[in-house]
Design a protein around this motif. Structure first.
Motif, PDB file in Angstrom:
ATOM      1  N   TYR A  50       0.793  -1.211   0.000  1.00  0.00           N
ATOM      2  CA  TYR A  50       0.000   0.000   0.000  1.00  0.00           C
ATOM      3  C   TYR A  50       0.830   1.267   0.000  1.00  0.00           C
ATOM      4  O   TYR A  50       0.393   2.291   0.485  1.00  0.00           O
ATOM      5  CB  TYR A  50      -0.992  -0.019   1.173  1.00  0.00           C
ATOM      6  N   ASP A  51       2.015   1.182  -0.526  1.00  0.00           N
ATOM      7  CA  ASP A  51       2.847   2.370  -0.520  1.00  0.00           C
ATOM      8  C   ASP A  51       3.106   2.888  -1.933  1.00  0.00           C
ATOM      9  O   ASP A  51       3.980   3.715  -2.147  1.00  0.00           O
ATOM     10  CB  ASP A  51       4.175   2.091   0.188  1.00  0.00           C
ATOM     11  N   GLY A  52       2.355   2.382  -2.881  1.00  0.00           N
ATOM     12  CA  GLY A  52       2.474   2.910  -4.228  1.00  0.00           C
ATOM     13  C   GLY A  52       3.694   2.448  -5.012  1.00  0.00           C
ATOM     14  O   GLY A  52       3.936   2.936  -6.104  1.00  0.00           O
ATOM     15  N   GLN A  53       4.465   1.542  -4.450  1.00  0.00           N
ATOM     16  CA  GLN A  53       5.596   1.013  -5.196  1.00  0.00           C
ATOM     17  C   GLN A  53       5.335  -0.437  -5.591  1.00  0.00           C
ATOM     18  O   GLN A  53       4.851  -1.219  -4.784  1.00  0.00           O
ATOM     19  CB  GLN A  53       6.877   1.077  -4.366  1.00  0.00           C
ATOM     20  N   THR A  54       5.701  -0.762  -6.785  1.00  0.00           N
ATOM     21  CA  THR A  54       5.604  -2.151  -7.212  1.00  0.00           C
ATOM     22  C   THR A  54       6.833  -2.886  -6.715  1.00  0.00           C
ATOM     23  O   THR A  54       7.939  -2.368  -6.788  1.00  0.00           O
ATOM     24  CB  THR A  54       5.555  -2.234  -8.742  1.00  0.00           C
ATOM     25  N   ARG A  55       6.606  -4.048  -6.191  1.00  0.00           N
ATOM     26  CA  ARG A  55       7.718  -4.870  -5.742  1.00  0.00           C
ATOM     27  C   ARG A  55       7.757  -6.155  -6.541  1.00  0.00           C
ATOM     28  O   ARG A  55       6.762  -6.547  -7.152  1.00  0.00           O
ATOM     29  CB  ARG A  55       7.565  -5.205  -4.255  1.00  0.00           C
ATOM     30  N   TYR A  56       8.900  -6.806  -6.512  1.00  0.00           N
ATOM     31  CA  TYR A  56       9.043  -8.086  -7.204  1.00  0.00           C
ATOM     32  C   TYR A  56       9.593  -9.102  -6.239  1.00  0.00           C
ATOM     33  O   TYR A  56      10.484  -8.800  -5.444  1.00  0.00           O
ATOM     34  CB  TYR A  56       9.963  -7.932  -8.411  1.00  0.00           C
ATOM     35  N   GLU A  57       9.019 -10.287  -6.299  1.00  0.00           N
ATOM     36  CA  GLU A  57       9.522 -11.342  -5.436  1.00  0.00           C
ATOM     37  C   GLU A  57       9.904 -12.529  -6.294  1.00  0.00           C
ATOM     38  O   GLU A  57       9.469 -12.651  -7.437  1.00  0.00           O
ATOM     39  CB  GLU A  57       8.470 -11.747  -4.417  1.00  0.00           C
ATOM     40  N   HIS A  58      10.699 -13.412  -5.720  1.00  0.00           N
ATOM     41  CA  HIS A  58      11.121 -14.610  -6.420  1.00  0.00           C
ATOM     42  C   HIS A  58       9.965 -15.593  -6.496  1.00  0.00           C
ATOM     43  O   HIS A  58       9.213 -15.731  -5.540  1.00  0.00           O
ATOM     44  CB  HIS A  58      12.271 -15.264  -5.658  1.00  0.00           C
ATOM     45  N   VAL A  59       9.858 -16.253  -7.613  1.00  0.00           N
ATOM     46  CA  VAL A  59       8.887 -17.330  -7.717  1.00  0.00           C
ATOM     47  C   VAL A  59       9.566 -18.593  -7.222  1.00  0.00           C
ATOM     48  O   VAL A  59      10.663 -18.930  -7.680  1.00  0.00           O
ATOM     49  CB  VAL A  59       8.427 -17.520  -9.167  1.00  0.00           C
ATOM     50  N   VAL A  60       8.941 -19.250  -6.264  1.00  0.00           N
ATOM     51  CA  VAL A  60       9.531 -20.499  -5.803  1.00  0.00           C
ATOM     52  C   VAL A  60       8.686 -21.673  -6.268  1.00  0.00           C
ATOM     53  O   VAL A  60       7.457 -21.613  -6.251  1.00  0.00           O
ATOM     54  CB  VAL A  60       9.691 -20.538  -4.266  1.00  0.00           C
ATOM     55  N   ALA A  61       9.358 -22.719  -6.653  1.00  0.00           N
ATOM     56  CA  ALA A  61       8.660 -23.897  -7.176  1.00  0.00           C
ATOM     57  C   ALA A  61       7.908 -24.611  -6.060  1.00  0.00           C
ATOM     58  O   ALA A  61       8.153 -24.378  -4.881  1.00  0.00           O
ATOM     59  CB  ALA A  61       9.669 -24.834  -7.817  1.00  0.00           C
ATOM     60  N   GLY A  62       7.008 -25.452  -6.408  1.00  0.00           N
ATOM     61  CA  GLY A  62       6.342 -26.315  -5.441  1.00  0.00           C
ATOM     62  C   GLY A  62       5.177 -25.679  -4.722  1.00  0.00           C
ATOM     63  O   GLY A  62       4.795 -26.093  -3.637  1.00  0.00           O
ATOM     64  N   GLU A  63       4.582 -24.675  -5.323  1.00  0.00           N
ATOM     65  CA  GLU A  63       3.404 -24.098  -4.682  1.00  0.00           C
ATOM     66  C   GLU A  63       2.171 -24.913  -5.037  1.00  0.00           C
ATOM     67  O   GLU A  63       2.087 -25.494  -6.105  1.00  0.00           O
ATOM     68  CB  GLU A  63       3.271 -22.646  -5.112  1.00  0.00           C
ATOM     69  N   HIS A  64       1.234 -24.925  -4.118  1.00  0.00           N
ATOM     70  CA  HIS A  64       0.091 -25.815  -4.355  1.00  0.00           C
ATOM     71  C   HIS A  64      -1.225 -25.041  -4.374  1.00  0.00           C
ATOM     72  O   HIS A  64      -1.257 -23.836  -4.294  1.00  0.00           O
ATOM     73  CB  HIS A  64       0.071 -26.895  -3.299  1.00  0.00           C
ATOM     74  N   HIS A  65      -2.300 -25.792  -4.425  1.00  0.00           N
ATOM     75  CA  HIS A  65      -3.600 -25.150  -4.561  1.00  0.00           C
ATOM     76  C   HIS A  65      -4.471 -25.374  -3.341  1.00  0.00           C
ATOM     77  O   HIS A  65      -4.196 -26.224  -2.501  1.00  0.00           O
ATOM     78  CB  HIS A  65      -4.313 -25.701  -5.797  1.00  0.00           C
TER      79      HIS A  65
END
Lengths: 144, 144
Positions: free
Chosen positions: A78-93
């Motif tokens: 909520y601070d108006g800046q776009t951030r980027y994070e690493h995508v990590v494998a093995g995420e589920h549903h």
DNA sequence: CTTGCTGCAAACAGTTTGCAGAACT
DNA sequence: AGTTCTGCAAACTGTTTGCAGCAAG
């Protein structure tokens, strides 16, 4: 892990016919060396400090490439800046469960996963797993 | 429901010594008549259509007041526009569960709740409830 | 040599702010 | 009358884009 990711980017670049440039290498290296959700501005300054010539726009453009090739993910706070994070494998549903006919719909939501990590971190928890189930009436049961 | 919310705002305004103005009434009315996550721009145009004199800035300023008094909540998507949604009463908390000592920490996260609503809507579900549990080691069990 | 990439600066979009005048109490 | 609120336009912030020169293939 870092090598894997570099390969990921190289393969993507090769497939798309993108050129390999010094700037992209630098930005990838520095991005991979950071932790969760770095802002474009912060990344830009990190890049600048070791490599003054690199421009603002290049960092923006390169991060978009990382998103495109599945290395990174955009995150909003909520601070108006776009951030980027690493995508990590093995995420589920997770699951939507119909309380009438018991049918189950699977879904995934990266933002929820990310928020869960944040919550856990805030409480000093070392996360092992989670379960999210949403209960309600599925679309066909609603109509009856 | 709508009257309640108007009262909520009036009480807040009274408590803070804010004045009652035609513009705020109009914006509140129109906001209350909308559905989930309206963008400032859309709300502004709705306001304008019935009331041409109202300015951009007033809509922005008034929405911030709604957030402050608990009527509305800011929501971010990935299109660079801030949206506002109605705050609905009766929201509850979820749990962090320690798999070692079985202690439970409660937490609430509005964004997760909101995302769940979105997911349900996307799948045509009429949401009745949900359960979110995060499993892991609590801070004291981690240290041992 | 050809084409894509970069850095710069200007353009843009959404939001905030300063200020003079209008409106509420 | 005193003070807050409004509308306007200008300022700001984060991001994107156009373009001339640079560099990779």
């Amino acid at each position: 892990m870092i090598l894997e990711k570099k390969k990921m980017f190289n393969d993507f670049a090769a497939a798309k016919g993108l050129r390999s440039t010094r700037q992209r290498d630098i930005i990838l290296d520095i991005f991979l060396s950071t932790h969760q959700h770095i802002s474009v501005e912060d990344l830009y300054f990190k890049v600048k400090s070791s490599n003054p010539g690199v421009g603002h726009a290049t960092v923006y453009r390169t991060l978009k490439l990382f998103v495109e090739c599945g290395l990174a993910r955009e995150v909003l706070f909520y601070d108006g800046q776009t951030r980027y994070e690493h995508v990590v494998a093995g995420e589920h549903h997770d699951h939507l469960v119909c309380t009438n006919c018991n049918s189950i719909v699977e879904f995934e939501n990266e933002t929820i996963e990310m928020l869960q990590n944040e919550i856990a971190a805030r409480h000093g928890f070392q996360i092992k797993g989670h379960k999210l189930e949403i209960y309600g009436l599925c679309s066909s049961c609603r109509r009856q």
